[in-house]
Design a protein around this motif. Sequence first.
Motif, PDB file in Angstrom:
ATOM      1  N   THR A 142      -8.291   6.057   9.779  1.00 16.33           N
ATOM      2  CA  THR A 142      -8.204   4.600   9.723  1.00 16.33           C
ATOM      3  C   THR A 142      -8.855   4.135   8.431  1.00 16.33           C
ATOM      4  O   THR A 142     -10.002   4.492   8.149  1.00 16.33           O
ATOM      5  CB  THR A 142      -8.915   3.950  10.915  1.00 16.33           C
ATOM      6  OG1 THR A 142      -8.299   4.393  12.130  1.00 16.33           O
ATOM      7  CG2 THR A 142      -8.840   2.431  10.829  1.00 16.33           C
ATOM      8  N   PHE A 143      -8.137   3.358   7.645  1.00 19.39           N
ATOM      9  CA  PHE A 143      -8.698   2.862   6.392  1.00 19.39           C
ATOM     10  C   PHE A 143      -9.821   1.867   6.680  1.00 19.39           C
ATOM     11  O   PHE A 143      -9.616   0.907   7.435  1.00 19.39           O
ATOM     12  CB  PHE A 143      -7.628   2.162   5.560  1.00 19.39           C
ATOM     13  CG  PHE A 143      -6.829   3.082   4.692  1.00 19.39           C
ATOM     14  CD1 PHE A 143      -7.185   3.326   3.376  1.00 19.39           C
ATOM     15  CD2 PHE A 143      -5.704   3.725   5.200  1.00 19.39           C
ATOM     16  CE1 PHE A 143      -6.447   4.181   2.578  1.00 19.39           C
ATOM     17  CE2 PHE A 143      -4.957   4.572   4.421  1.00 19.39           C
ATOM     18  CZ  PHE A 143      -5.329   4.806   3.107  1.00 19.39           C
ATOM     19  N   LEU A 157      -8.778   8.378  -3.071  1.00 21.95           N
ATOM     20  CA  LEU A 157      -7.809   8.351  -1.976  1.00 21.95           C
ATOM     21  C   LEU A 157      -7.518   9.753  -1.464  1.00 21.95           C
ATOM     22  O   LEU A 157      -7.490   9.991  -0.258  1.00 21.95           O
ATOM     23  CB  LEU A 157      -6.506   7.696  -2.452  1.00 21.95           C
ATOM     24  CG  LEU A 157      -6.563   6.204  -2.729  1.00 21.95           C
ATOM     25  CD1 LEU A 157      -5.339   5.766  -3.502  1.00 21.95           C
ATOM     26  CD2 LEU A 157      -6.683   5.427  -1.430  1.00 21.95           C
ATOM     27  N   TRP A 184     -10.116  10.997   0.733  1.00 20.34           N
ATOM     28  CA  TRP A 184     -10.392  10.096   1.863  1.00 20.34           C
ATOM     29  C   TRP A 184     -11.795   9.483   1.812  1.00 20.34           C
ATOM     30  O   TRP A 184     -12.492   9.365   2.824  1.00 20.34           O
ATOM     31  CB  TRP A 184     -10.206  10.843   3.186  1.00 20.34           C
ATOM     32  CG  TRP A 184      -8.906  11.562   3.298  1.00 20.34           C
ATOM     33  CD1 TRP A 184      -7.658  11.018   3.488  1.00 20.34           C
ATOM     34  CD2 TRP A 184      -8.696  12.976   3.229  1.00 20.34           C
ATOM     35  NE1 TRP A 184      -6.714  11.991   3.533  1.00 20.34           N
ATOM     36  CE2 TRP A 184      -7.302  13.213   3.390  1.00 20.34           C
ATOM     37  CE3 TRP A 184      -9.547  14.083   3.054  1.00 20.34           C
ATOM     38  CZ2 TRP A 184      -6.762  14.483   3.368  1.00 20.34           C
ATOM     39  CZ3 TRP A 184      -9.007  15.356   3.028  1.00 20.34           C
ATOM     40  CH2 TRP A 184      -7.632  15.546   3.183  1.00 20.34           C
ATOM     41  N   SER A 192     -14.638   6.813   1.889  1.00 21.65           N
ATOM     42  CA  SER A 192     -14.762   5.529   2.586  1.00 21.65           C
ATOM     43  C   SER A 192     -14.849   4.358   1.611  1.00 21.65           C
ATOM     44  O   SER A 192     -14.474   3.235   1.945  1.00 21.65           O
ATOM     45  CB  SER A 192     -16.000   5.545   3.492  1.00 21.65           C
ATOM     46  OG  SER A 192     -15.878   6.520   4.498  1.00 21.65           O
ATOM     47  N   VAL A 243      -2.698  10.065   0.731  1.00 22.73           N
ATOM     48  CA  VAL A 243      -3.660  10.490   1.740  1.00 22.73           C
ATOM     49  C   VAL A 243      -3.049  11.443   2.761  1.00 22.73           C
ATOM     50  O   VAL A 243      -3.756  12.019   3.587  1.00 22.73           O
ATOM     51  CB  VAL A 243      -4.288   9.286   2.472  1.00 22.73           C
ATOM     52  CG1 VAL A 243      -5.121   8.447   1.516  1.00 22.73           C
ATOM     53  CG2 VAL A 243      -3.223   8.429   3.145  1.00 22.73           C
ATOM     54  N   TYR A 273     -13.140   4.033  -1.135  1.00 23.38           N
ATOM     55  CA  TYR A 273     -11.962   4.163  -1.990  1.00 23.38           C
ATOM     56  C   TYR A 273     -11.660   2.894  -2.764  1.00 23.38           C
ATOM     57  O   TYR A 273     -11.218   2.927  -3.917  1.00 23.38           O
ATOM     58  CB  TYR A 273     -10.736   4.537  -1.140  1.00 23.38           C
ATOM     59  CG  TYR A 273     -10.304   3.440  -0.196  1.00 23.38           C
ATOM     60  CD1 TYR A 273      -9.270   2.581  -0.516  1.00 23.38           C
ATOM     61  CD2 TYR A 273     -10.976   3.232   1.012  1.00 23.38           C
ATOM     62  CE1 TYR A 273      -8.899   1.551   0.334  1.00 23.38           C
ATOM     63  CE2 TYR A 273     -10.605   2.221   1.859  1.00 23.38           C
ATOM     64  CZ  TYR A 273      -9.581   1.376   1.524  1.00 23.38           C
ATOM     65  OH  TYR A 273      -9.227   0.356   2.366  1.00 23.38           O
ATOM     66  N   ASP A 274     -11.887   1.729  -2.129  1.00 24.47           N
ATOM     67  CA  ASP A 274     -11.495   0.472  -2.765  1.00 24.47           C
ATOM     68  C   ASP A 274     -12.311   0.183  -4.012  1.00 24.47           C
ATOM     69  O   ASP A 274     -11.826  -0.472  -4.942  1.00 24.47           O
ATOM     70  CB  ASP A 274     -11.618  -0.690  -1.778  1.00 24.47           C
ATOM     71  CG  ASP A 274     -13.059  -0.979  -1.397  1.00 24.47           C
ATOM     72  OD1 ASP A 274     -13.688  -0.064  -0.822  1.00 24.47           O
ATOM     73  OD2 ASP A 274     -13.549  -2.085  -1.664  1.00 24.47           O
ATOM     74  N   VAL A 319      -2.705   0.441   9.167  1.00 25.92           N
ATOM     75  CA  VAL A 319      -3.571   0.751   8.033  1.00 25.92           C
ATOM     76  C   VAL A 319      -5.033   0.546   8.424  1.00 25.92           C
ATOM     77  O   VAL A 319      -5.867   1.436   8.255  1.00 25.92           O
ATOM     78  CB  VAL A 319      -3.214  -0.115   6.810  1.00 25.92           C
ATOM     79  CG1 VAL A 319      -4.226   0.099   5.675  1.00 25.92           C
ATOM     80  CG2 VAL A 319      -1.810   0.204   6.309  1.00 25.92           C
ATOM     81  N   TYR A 320      -5.352  -0.620   8.976  1.00 29.56           N
ATOM     82  CA  TYR A 320      -6.744  -0.992   9.216  1.00 29.56           C
ATOM     83  C   TYR A 320      -7.178  -0.906  10.680  1.00 29.56           C
ATOM     84  O   TYR A 320      -8.345  -1.150  10.979  1.00 29.56           O
ATOM     85  CB  TYR A 320      -6.996  -2.411   8.710  1.00 29.56           C
ATOM     86  CG  TYR A 320      -6.879  -2.547   7.214  1.00 29.56           C
ATOM     87  CD1 TYR A 320      -7.678  -1.788   6.359  1.00 29.56           C
ATOM     88  CD2 TYR A 320      -5.965  -3.426   6.648  1.00 29.56           C
ATOM     89  CE1 TYR A 320      -7.573  -1.915   4.983  1.00 29.56           C
ATOM     90  CE2 TYR A 320      -5.852  -3.554   5.267  1.00 29.56           C
ATOM     91  CZ  TYR A 320      -6.667  -2.791   4.442  1.00 29.56           C
ATOM     92  OH  TYR A 320      -6.556  -2.914   3.078  1.00 29.56           O
ATOM     93  N   THR A 365       0.807  -1.231   0.000  1.00 31.38           N
ATOM     94  CA  THR A 365       0.000   0.000   0.000  1.00 31.38           C
ATOM     95  C   THR A 365       0.831   1.268   0.000  1.00 31.38           C
ATOM     96  O   THR A 365       0.276   2.356   0.084  1.00 31.38           O
ATOM     97  CB  THR A 365      -0.982   0.073   1.188  1.00 31.38           C
ATOM     98  OG1 THR A 365      -0.278   0.439   2.376  1.00 31.38           O
ATOM     99  CG2 THR A 365      -1.722  -1.202   1.400  1.00 31.38           C
TER     100      THR A 365
END
Length: 557
Positions: free
Chosen positions: A534-535, A98, A101, A103, A66, A105-106, A168-169, A59
């Motif tokens: 927080t991703f 990204l 930001w 939510s 970000v 993003y994926d 990351v998570y 990542t």
Amino acid sequence: MKRINSFIAPLVLLPLLLASCRDFLEPRSQSEFSPETADQLNELIVSAIPDPSANIDLTCGFLDIVSDDVETLTKYIDPRLPTDVWYSQPYVAAIHALYTWRSDYDVYMRTNAHFVTGFYAAVYKKLVYVNAPLDYIDKVSGDAATKNYVRAQAYTLRAFYYLHLVNVYGVPYTSNPDGPGVPLRTTAAKENRQMTRNTVGEVYSLIIDDLRNAVALFEGLEASQQYRQFRPTLPMALLLLSRAYLYMGNWENAAHYSQRLIDDWKHRFHIQDLNELIEKGYSNVALNAATSPDADVKRTQKFWPEFLTYANPDVIWLYNTAEDIAQLTAHEMSQNSDRLKNNNTFATLTHASPGLVNSYDAQDLRLRTCFVRDLYSEPDYSAAAATLTAGKYRAYGKLQISDDGTGVPSSTGNHFLPVRDSRTYGQALRFTEAYLILAEAEAQLSHADKAMDALREIWKNRFASGNAPAGYTSGGDAVALVHKERRRELCFEALRWFDLRRQGMPPVEHVWYETSGYGDPQTFTLKQNDPGYTFPMPESILLSNPDLTQVELRTKS
């Protein structure tokens, strides 16, 4: 330099590679993996290392986007092209998601072939290769030293992966150690239990235990096993341990282990003196640029090819790929079509932010050696050196940059792109970070003199005079000065985002320019303590693992 990438025991690993995401890619049965010797497990460790040929995306390519170290290109109209031809490129949606930001993003990343969800699965796959040796080490033949070497490497790698995953998570440890982290797997065997999130504190507890075990095991081995290039090592474990304690706000231990690394390994590693690079001509501004009438001389850039190799005395351990680091920030630079051009080079969508660039004094040699100038908006280099801070710099540096040997950009291929091949690394654990950790820990302990001493060890290698200007040494308390120096020294190494998280999650503003017709600027704000720090877990991962829960989602800015 030849990399170690040719040996994997054939007994190992097709079954591991085919296991499902639901089971975190564990082996289908233990009978499919049956090592007999400690040497075989030592070979298996190679499969757990995230080297370039492993194709694991950590990542790093979007952790900088970000952060506050990146900005997007300002409003621009190219009279040769329709006004939306550049900003309407599909990959721009991934950067936008990204950069603002989002939510979800994926969704935009996957739609545009940037498989961020692959990071999560790939790391847990690597954890199988880490946990399997630990599962089997007491069941195989071999001498005690080899077994301890296997254990030390496996503990170090497991801590490395979990430290990355949880930052990351998981929510920041300093904000809520009892908050949601990531699932812990400490065995390669199939487990019939719900795979829910462990708390951030539980993840850090494993990280600390693993690294302390690794340090103790390494210290009981002979010197040749304490440090070996491309392998997990004692200095790697010490640096990660001091970093983990820093992220936890445990200043005493952060100072202790960073000091141990410096004291015990300064015979092997040292901070690279940028004066030496300048003397060899490695600079994004030629030494005679101010006086030469030749436009090509003013545009010449020569990049040091060894920043991310073991030839750099600062490098403790290499991992990840250059392509991953720059997969989005250098995306348009890989296009052959006629895009934004100036002085025969292509502009990029993302740049180093003014906040980052302006944090450097014009005499700071890092501005000349650790950045790639974007000549789309270049300053007048015949003027004072201070104009260096007025230029545009690409949102990557320090990578090995492709150059046809001329040092001059061209429209036919010399675009100063990161080198992309299976031997080119994109990130490193560096000895210099130990000084930064020591400085911050001592500053937090109110030992300002010790903190400044650690910073001076860095600065004497960053200025022609060996001394930092007054702006670097005054104008704030010691902690603030260290934070500024971390930003300058570690920029575009995928660490700034983690620093912002633990430094109080401050507000960050990003400006985006409307894609249709290059419209007015839009400002997006990541607020103080925003959940966006927080991703969110990608939706595809939640669907594959229904026991996982989502973190709090941010509202639109």
